[in-house]
Design a protein around this motif. Structure first.
Motif, PDB file in Angstrom:
ATOM      1  N   MET A   1       0.835  -1.206   0.000  1.00 19.70           N
ATOM      2  CA  MET A   1       0.000   0.000   0.000  1.00 19.70           C
ATOM      3  C   MET A   1       0.866   1.252   0.000  1.00 19.70           C
ATOM      4  SD  MET A   1      -3.208  -0.773   2.591  1.00 19.70           S
ATOM      5  CE  MET A   1      -2.246  -1.509   3.908  1.00 19.70           C
ATOM      6  N   GLU A   2       0.399   2.277  -0.698  1.00 17.76           N
ATOM      7  CA  GLU A   2       1.080   3.558  -0.656  1.00 17.76           C
ATOM      8  C   GLU A   2       0.965   4.169   0.732  1.00 17.76           C
ATOM      9  OE1 GLU A   2       0.792   5.397  -5.155  1.00 17.76           O
ATOM     10  OE2 GLU A   2      -0.675   6.018  -3.660  1.00 17.76           O
ATOM     11  N   GLN A   3       1.999   4.903   1.138  1.00 18.96           N
ATOM     12  CA  GLN A   3       1.976   5.574   2.426  1.00 18.96           C
ATOM     13  C   GLN A   3       1.659   7.051   2.211  1.00 18.96           C
ATOM     14  OE1 GLN A   3       5.355   2.674   4.522  1.00 18.96           O
ATOM     15  NE2 GLN A   3       5.566   4.896   4.606  1.00 18.96           N
ATOM     16  N   LYS A   4       0.583   7.508   2.842  1.00 22.63           N
ATOM     17  CA  LYS A   4       0.150   8.888   2.706  1.00 22.63           C
ATOM     18  C   LYS A   4       0.301   9.611   4.049  1.00 22.63           C
ATOM     19  CE  LYS A   4      -1.690   8.561  -1.550  1.00 22.63           C
ATOM     20  NZ  LYS A   4      -1.316   9.388  -2.715  1.00 22.63           N
ATOM     21  N   ASN A   5       1.082  10.674   4.045  1.00 28.12           N
ATOM     22  CA  ASN A   5       1.224  11.509   5.235  1.00 28.12           C
ATOM     23  C   ASN A   5       0.196  12.627   5.153  1.00 28.12           C
ATOM     24  OD1 ASN A   5       2.155  12.818   7.546  1.00 28.12           O
ATOM     25  ND2 ASN A   5       3.729  13.937   6.421  1.00 28.12           N
ATOM     26  N   ILE A   6      -0.882  12.491   5.906  1.00 29.02           N
ATOM     27  CA  ILE A   6      -1.970  13.460   5.817  1.00 29.02           C
ATOM     28  C   ILE A   6      -1.570  14.754   6.505  1.00 29.02           C
ATOM     29  CG2 ILE A   6      -4.352  13.934   6.486  1.00 29.02           C
ATOM     30  CD1 ILE A   6      -4.917  10.963   6.055  1.00 29.02           C
ATOM     31  N   THR A   7      -1.563  15.830   5.741  1.00 27.34           N
ATOM     32  CA  THR A   7      -1.020  17.106   6.217  1.00 27.34           C
ATOM     33  C   THR A   7      -2.083  18.095   6.681  1.00 27.34           C
ATOM     34  OG1 THR A   7      -1.030  17.892   3.918  1.00 27.34           O
ATOM     35  CG2 THR A   7       1.011  16.914   4.747  1.00 27.34           C
ATOM     36  N   ALA A  93      -8.172   9.239  -3.512  1.00 21.70           N
ATOM     37  CA  ALA A  93      -7.206   8.413  -4.243  1.00 21.70           C
ATOM     38  C   ALA A  93      -7.325   6.938  -3.856  1.00 21.70           C
ATOM     39  CB  ALA A  93      -5.791   8.908  -3.973  1.00 21.70           C
ATOM     40  N   SER A  94      -7.718   6.659  -2.618  1.00 19.18           N
ATOM     41  CA  SER A  94      -7.797   5.274  -2.156  1.00 19.18           C
ATOM     42  C   SER A  94      -8.934   4.500  -2.807  1.00 19.18           C
ATOM     43  CB  SER A  94      -7.960   5.241  -0.633  1.00 19.18           C
ATOM     44  OG  SER A  94      -9.238   5.710  -0.239  1.00 19.18           O
ATOM     45  N   LYS A  95      -9.840   5.187  -3.464  1.00 16.10           N
ATOM     46  CA  LYS A  95     -10.930   4.498  -4.152  1.00 16.10           C
ATOM     47  C   LYS A  95     -10.417   3.752  -5.383  1.00 16.10           C
ATOM     48  CE  LYS A  95     -14.367   7.830  -2.519  1.00 16.10           C
ATOM     49  NZ  LYS A  95     -15.309   8.911  -2.887  1.00 16.10           N
ATOM     50  N   GLU A  96      -9.219   4.131  -5.821  1.00 11.85           N
ATOM     51  CA  GLU A  96      -8.595   3.473  -6.968  1.00 11.85           C
ATOM     52  C   GLU A  96      -7.382   2.640  -6.563  1.00 11.85           C
ATOM     53  OE1 GLU A  96      -9.867   3.530  -9.950  1.00 11.85           O
ATOM     54  OE2 GLU A  96     -11.483   4.931  -9.412  1.00 11.85           O
ATOM     55  N   MET A 122      -6.832   2.525   3.790  1.00  6.47           N
ATOM     56  CA  MET A 122      -7.893   2.920   2.868  1.00  6.47           C
ATOM     57  C   MET A 122      -7.752   2.093   1.595  1.00  6.47           C
ATOM     58  SD  MET A 122      -7.824   7.087   3.222  1.00  6.47           S
ATOM     59  CE  MET A 122      -7.873   7.909   4.825  1.00  6.47           C
ATOM     60  N   LYS A 123      -8.675   1.170   1.407  1.00  6.57           N
ATOM     61  CA  LYS A 123      -8.640   0.290   0.254  1.00  6.57           C
ATOM     62  C   LYS A 123      -9.846   0.582  -0.639  1.00  6.57           C
ATOM     63  CE  LYS A 123      -6.672  -3.429   3.108  1.00  6.57           C
ATOM     64  NZ  LYS A 123      -6.822  -4.844   3.516  1.00  6.57           N
ATOM     65  N   PRO A 124      -9.777   0.198  -1.926  1.00  5.15           N
ATOM     66  CA  PRO A 124     -10.911   0.449  -2.813  1.00  5.15           C
ATOM     67  C   PRO A 124     -12.230  -0.160  -2.330  1.00  5.15           C
ATOM     68  CG  PRO A 124      -8.970  -0.090  -4.105  1.00  5.15           C
ATOM     69  CD  PRO A 124      -8.613  -0.332  -2.668  1.00  5.15           C
ATOM     70  N   ASP A 125     -12.157  -1.263  -1.572  1.00  2.00           N
ATOM     71  CA  ASP A 125     -13.388  -1.938  -1.145  1.00  2.00           C
ATOM     72  C   ASP A 125     -13.690  -1.811   0.345  1.00  2.00           C
ATOM     73  OD1 ASP A 125     -11.196  -3.460  -0.468  1.00  2.00           O
ATOM     74  OD2 ASP A 125     -12.238  -5.374  -0.737  1.00  2.00           O
ATOM     75  N   GLU A 126     -12.746  -1.281   1.140  1.00  2.00           N
ATOM     76  CA  GLU A 126     -12.996  -1.165   2.571  1.00  2.00           C
ATOM     77  C   GLU A 126     -12.023  -0.195   3.245  1.00  2.00           C
ATOM     78  OE1 GLU A 126     -12.480  -5.016   4.332  1.00  2.00           O
ATOM     79  OE2 GLU A 126     -10.292  -4.932   4.237  1.00  2.00           O
ATOM     80  N   ILE A 127     -12.428   0.262   4.427  1.00  2.00           N
ATOM     81  CA  ILE A 127     -11.599   1.101   5.278  1.00  2.00           C
ATOM     82  C   ILE A 127     -11.343   0.328   6.566  1.00  2.00           C
ATOM     83  CG2 ILE A 127     -11.441   3.285   6.533  1.00  2.00           C
ATOM     84  CD1 ILE A 127     -11.527   3.653   3.504  1.00  2.00           C
ATOM     85  N   ASP A 159     -18.398   8.184   3.390  1.00  2.00           N
ATOM     86  CA  ASP A 159     -17.857   7.045   2.642  1.00  2.00           C
ATOM     87  C   ASP A 159     -18.806   5.851   2.750  1.00  2.00           C
ATOM     88  OD1 ASP A 159     -16.148   5.106   1.455  1.00  2.00           O
ATOM     89  OD2 ASP A 159     -14.395   6.204   2.168  1.00  2.00           O
ATOM     90  N   GLU A 160     -19.147   5.255   1.608  1.00  2.00           N
ATOM     91  CA  GLU A 160     -20.059   4.116   1.589  1.00  2.00           C
ATOM     92  C   GLU A 160     -19.334   2.773   1.577  1.00  2.00           C
ATOM     93  OE1 GLU A 160     -22.789   4.606  -1.610  1.00  2.00           O
ATOM     94  OE2 GLU A 160     -23.773   6.358  -0.721  1.00  2.00           O
ATOM     95  N   ARG A 161     -18.004   2.805   1.609  1.00  2.00           N
ATOM     96  CA  ARG A 161     -17.257   1.563   1.682  1.00  2.00           C
ATOM     97  C   ARG A 161     -17.444   0.903   3.052  1.00  2.00           C
ATOM     98  NH1 ARG A 161     -11.485   3.794  -0.429  1.00  2.00           N
ATOM     99  NH2 ARG A 161     -12.389   5.734   0.362  1.00  2.00           N
ATOM    100  N   LYS A 162     -17.239  -0.414   3.103  1.00  2.00           N
ATOM    101  CA  LYS A 162     -17.294  -1.124   4.375  1.00  2.00           C
ATOM    102  C   LYS A 162     -16.217  -0.557   5.295  1.00  2.00           C
ATOM    103  CE  LYS A 162     -17.426  -5.590   4.144  1.00  2.00           C
ATOM    104  NZ  LYS A 162     -16.922  -6.976   3.913  1.00  2.00           N
TER     105      LYS A 162
END
Length: 228
Positions: A1-7, A93-96, A122-127, A159-162
């Motif tokens: 998984m990509e690592q995202k540093n939320i700023t 971005a995590s939706k893709e 954060m994955k395309p099908d779930e959080i 978000d409507e993901r699981k």
């Protein structure tokens, strides 16, 4: 998984400090408390009264200090290879493509809660929302803390993901408890949060624990009239 540093966030909030309760904020006109307080509430509600309403200060325990040190070490390592992004950019971005972030701040003015998620996948099908804890026991208080993170995330994103909440043994990869954030669980945590709001607005009493073992090890033992 990509690592995202939320700023940060694209949205700004109207934030004020509560005039008499330490750590409580007024955000968008509503009392807003740190989600970590749910862990304390599950241990003994009267701790909240002593620390934040009476303003009693105690030295941090060895476990608290050790936990903070591990959190900081993991955060420093994570940031070395993480890509900066706003919260909204990371979610979209995590939706893709799947990504993970650490110390992800979530806030819900409508429920009056806020806090930092230790790690979120954060994955395309779930959080998957993960909170690190010492030991391997899923206490009701720690489960409620994770459930509140799930609620805040859902409320601020729509978000409507699981969504799944998980507890992980600190310093390991061991997810020793995980559950799907269902409508039933959402209803339960909303009820607990409403009780917390009642504590702070004075409509509900702070109930001390009836467990003498908790009293014996409590850092507020010397200042509590209910100590056994």
């Amino acid at each position: 998984m990509e690592q995202k540093n939320i700023t940060g966030f694209e949205k700004e909030y109207d934030i004020k400090q509560h005039p008499s309760i330490k750590g409580l904020q007024i955000i968008e006109g509503k009392n807003n408390f740190p989600i970590s307080w749910l862990n304390q509430q599950g241990y003994c509600e009267y701790q909240l009264y002593l620390e934040y309403m009476k303003g009693i200060e105690t030295a941090p325990t060895v476990a608290m200090t050790h936990g903070s040190e591990i959190h900081q070490q993991l955060e420093d390592i994570f940031k070395q290879d993480a890509t900066p992004a706003t919260f909204e950019e990371a979610v979209e971005a995590s939706k893709e493509k799947a990504s993970m972030s650490r110390e992800c701040f979530v806030i819900s003015p409508s429920y009056g809660i806020r806090g930092y998620i230790d790690e979120i996948w954060m994955k395309p099908d779930e959080i998957v929302i993960i909170d690190d804890k010492p030991g391997r026991t899923p206490y009701n208080s720690t489960m409620n803390q994770v459930r509140a993170y799930c609620l805040a995330y859902k409320d601020m994103t729509g978000d409507e993901r699981k969504i799944k909440g998980a507890l992980r043994e600190r310093g390991t990869e061991n997810l020793f408890w995980i559950e799907i954030f269902t409508p039933e669980i959402e209803k339960e945590i909303r009820f607990t949060i409403e009780r917390m709001q009642g504590l702070f607005d004075g409509t509900k009493p702070f109930i001390p624990t009836k467990n003498p073992r908790k009293c014996k090890s409590c850092r507020f033992n010397d200042d509590c009239e209910h100590a056994k």
